[in-house]
Motif scaffolding. Structure first.
Motif, PDB file in Angstrom:
ATOM      1  N   VAL A   1      35.080  16.053  21.697  1.00 29.16           N
ATOM      2  CA  VAL A   1      35.186  15.551  21.162  1.00 29.16           C
ATOM      3  C   VAL A   1      34.229  15.358  20.193  1.00 29.16           C
ATOM      4  CG1 VAL A   1      36.720  12.766  20.205  1.00 29.16           C
ATOM      5  CG2 VAL A   1      37.480  14.390  22.151  1.00 29.16           C
TER       6      VAL A   1
ATOM      7  N   LEU B   1      43.461  16.679  20.600  1.00 28.41           N
ATOM      8  CA  LEU B   1      43.196  15.658  19.704  1.00 28.41           C
ATOM      9  C   LEU B   1      43.812  14.575  19.935  1.00 28.41           C
ATOM     10  CD1 LEU B   1      40.093  16.382  16.661  1.00 28.41           C
ATOM     11  CD2 LEU B   1      39.729  15.657  18.755  1.00 28.41           C
TER      12      LEU B   1
ATOM     13  N   ALA C   1      38.008  10.251  20.042  1.00 28.61           N
ATOM     14  CA  ALA C   1      39.199  11.194  19.441  1.00 28.61           C
ATOM     15  C   ALA C   1      39.539  10.836  18.054  1.00 28.61           C
ATOM     16  CB  ALA C   1      40.108  11.224  20.554  1.00 28.61           C
TER      17      ALA C   1
ATOM     18  N   THR D   1      37.929  10.830  14.986  1.00 36.94           N
ATOM     19  CA  THR D   1      37.194  11.737  14.459  1.00 36.94           C
ATOM     20  C   THR D   1      39.379  11.736  13.785  1.00 36.94           C
ATOM     21  OG1 THR D   1      36.709  13.094  15.880  1.00 36.94           O
ATOM     22  CG2 THR D   1      37.776  14.809  14.963  1.00 36.94           C
TER      23      THR D   1
END
Length: 632
Positions: free
Chosen positions: A509, A527, A542, A545
């Motif tokens: 990740v 994700l 995650a 992101t």
């Protein structure tokens, strides 16, 4: 504190008389007792001393010790912050191997290992510590005979050899910013390093730092005079050293040479001349590379005890001294409330830094560091775009690899990692760094929460030696793949999101996060699955992101997840700390959840005491509305 010339001269003459190398030769036919060993240490100062060629420094007592002892040209503390450096010293094992690299963590102590005072006590030594402990490992039973501000070698039983530490805090980081202060050293004469802006505030802090080093030198002189007054100078081996680089920003907490290089002067009396290394001459300078991990085995070697095989350092003095090593290694983990992962290696000329979280700048907002005027003015000038590239680099994301030539660039501001003519040197140091990680089974690649929860109650040092529990090679390979930022690695990172190991998925990740808009959208579906991962560290990474590079719907969902993870009442401090670091990285994107975070901050004073509580409060304080007095 004033240092009149007369007092400095008196101190210098006193030490010269105490340590003059005129001892009678030892009688080879009579049994020789074990040497006493005295460590005089001072906090947060590097090689800014006269014995290291700094003409601006006022350090007559240690300079005089150096004229009778051996000065080590290149010594490293391994860690650029006190608790991690002290943990290295007390064990002779790298904290990256025991899981104790993070500032003021508390990790189970490995079975079968002891702290060096315990080994010295078994060898007949009376061991005292005056007075700081502050290790990142739980203590394995009784360590010292006495550890307190009253601890002193003079309280030992008659005829018992002693090992004693006296640790001075007068040069600690806080001394740089203590006001009011009447400067002794002239700010106009300060050499401002290339990475700092040249402002009155910076010059004042550097000058005050030099003043504090002079105070530490005076205390060292008092300890040496104490030893001489007891008639023990000829019976005692003396070490003087600092615990890491200066307390100035981009020395302390930074794992380059300016944060790791320390002064080290060793005096070995004539009586124990057989314990001296071959290069020992009074007033000499050793080119041997030494670091804190070597100190414990060296102590044992001086005491006539063979260092145990589990110690990862190498004795550089005494009966069991070893051949010189080609490299020194450093590390940086969590610094107070901010997470990082850096590994460093040097051959004495070149310094190589491997940044495994390059998207985070070296100059993260650490509350304690921002109390120093230099840090604040430096940040303000960064915000105003008023810095040179060399000065501004501290506040920006880093390259995965950095390489500096200390011979031509002692301030470490010109990164040679991409220069064609330095590729062979970079490859050699990179290989050494990777080999070190493998040899020590570096557990720093586990996020801190995982480090404690993978095998609860078990030392990370122990579980790392079971590949079924800690598949090091798979984790390390993924961390390398993730952090070198090669865009071609994205498909492989997406594939590793389905690995069975939590930390492999975590690094996969992070690899997508670090590739920004190239990584997030490509791995978006995977994700979204990772938001429901069994590992909170994977979920947090995650969420960060997707909040940055996902769809608007992703952003709403992930901000809710991060706000829940940041709740300090729902779990131990490590998960909220990880979540709050991720939220800070989001910047304005996190504005919708600021009221939730402000509510956490308002109630943080009611949280139960914990070793991490202050760091958690520092993170939450950034979301607390300013007091009315602050707005006036």
């Amino acid at each position: 504190m004033k240092f009149p010339l007369l007092l400095r001269l008196v101190g210098t003459l006193l030490n010269a008389s105490l340590l003059a190398a005129t001892e009678p030769a030892a009688n080879e036919d009579s049994p020789r007792p074990q040497p006493n060993i005295l460590w005089i240490t001072s906090e947060d100062h590097g090689i800014e001393m006269g014995c290291y060629g700094d003409a601006f420094a006022t350090t007559p007592h240690v300079d005089q010790l150096a004229t009778q002892g051996l000065t080590y040209r290149f010594a490293w503390s391994n860690a650029p912050v006190c608790a991690a450096a002290r943990t290295t010293l007390i064990t002779g094992v790298y904290p990256t191997s025991t899981g104790s690299e993070h500032m003021r963590s508390r990790v189970p102590f490995p079975a079968g290992i002891e702290m060096y005072p315990q080994l010295l006590r078994k060898a007949g030594y009376y061991c005292t510590n005056n007075a700081k402990e502050d290790y990142n490992l739980n203590q394995p039973g009784r360590v010292w005979d006495i550890s307190s501000p009253q601890a002193h070698w003079r309280d030992r039983p008659a005829n018992q050899p002693f090992f004693a530490i006296f640790n001075s805090t007068v040069s600690h980081e806080h001394a740089i910013r203590t006001r009011p202060h009447s400067l002794v050293h002239d700010p106009a004469q300060v050499r401002v390093p290339a990475y700092h802006p040249d402002t009155p505030e910076v010059r004042h802090d550097w000058a005050q730092y030099y003043d504090s080093v002079s105070e530490a030198d005076t205390i060292a002189g008092d300890r040496l005079a104490e030893l001489a007054a007891a008639g023990l100078t000829d019976d005692t081996i003396v070490f003087y050293y600092g615990d890491h680089g200066s307390g100035m920003p981009r020395s302390k907490r930074w794992p380059g040479n300016s944060g790791l290089r320390v002064p080290l002067v060793v005096y070995i009396p004539q009586k124990f001349r057989d314990l001296r290394p071959p290069e020992y001459t009074p007033g000499g300078m050793s080119d041997r590379l030494v670091s804190f991990v070597d100190f414990a085995p060296t102590l044992l070697s001086l005491a006539g005890v063979k260092p145990p095989a589990w110690m990862q350092g190498h004795a550089f003095l005494g009966r069991y001294d070893t051949p010189p090593q080609p490299f020194l290694f450093g590390f940086r983990g969590r610094m107070d409330e901010r997470y990082d992962l850096v590994r460093t290696v040097t051959d004495g000329r070149f310094v190589y830094l491997r940044n495994y979280l390059p998207f985070r700048p070296a100059g993260q907002h650490i509350a304690y560091q921002f109390r120093t005027d230099t840090t604040r003015i430096w940040w303000q000038l960064h915000e105003a775009h008023a810095l040179s590239p060399e000065q501004d680099a501290f506040w920006h994301p880093r390259a995965p690899e950095e390489l500096y030539d200390l011979q031509t660039d002692p301030d470490e501001v010109h990164n040679l990692a991409d220069s064609r003519e330095y590729q062979e040197i970079k490859a050699r140091l990179r290989t050494a760094q990777q080999a070190q990680a493998r040899a020590t089974l570096d557990v720093g690649f586990l996020p801190e929460g995982e480090l404690h929860h993978r095998e609860p109650g078990v030392s990370p040092y122990a579980f790392a030696r079971d590949p079924g529990v800690y598949p090091f090679e798979r984790i390390f390979a993924t961390a390398e793949l993730a952090s070198l930022l090669d865009p071609a690695a994205i498909p492989e990172l997406v594939q590793r999101l389905s690995d069975t190991d939590n930390t492999v998925r975590y690094w996969a990740v992070l690899g997508l996060l670090m590739r920004k808009s190239a990584g997030g959208p490509t791995g978006r579906d995977a994700l979204r699955v990772a938001l429901h991962d069994s590992s909170p560290d994977v979920r947090i990474a995650a969420a960060e992101t997707l909040a940055l590079y996902g769809s608007p719907a992703d952003r709403t969902m992930t901000l809710d997840l991060l706000a829940q993870a940041a709740d300090p009442t729902q779990s131990d401090a490590l998960i909220p700390m990880a979540a709050l670091n991720a939220i800070d990285d989001l910047g304005p994107i996190a504005l919708p959840i600021r009221p939730i975070l402000a509510a956490y901050a308002a109630h943080s004073e009611q949280l139960p005491p914990d070793r991490y509580l202050g760091y958690l409060q520092n993170l939450l304080a950034r979301y607390q509305p300013p007091a009315a007095s602050d707005l006036q």
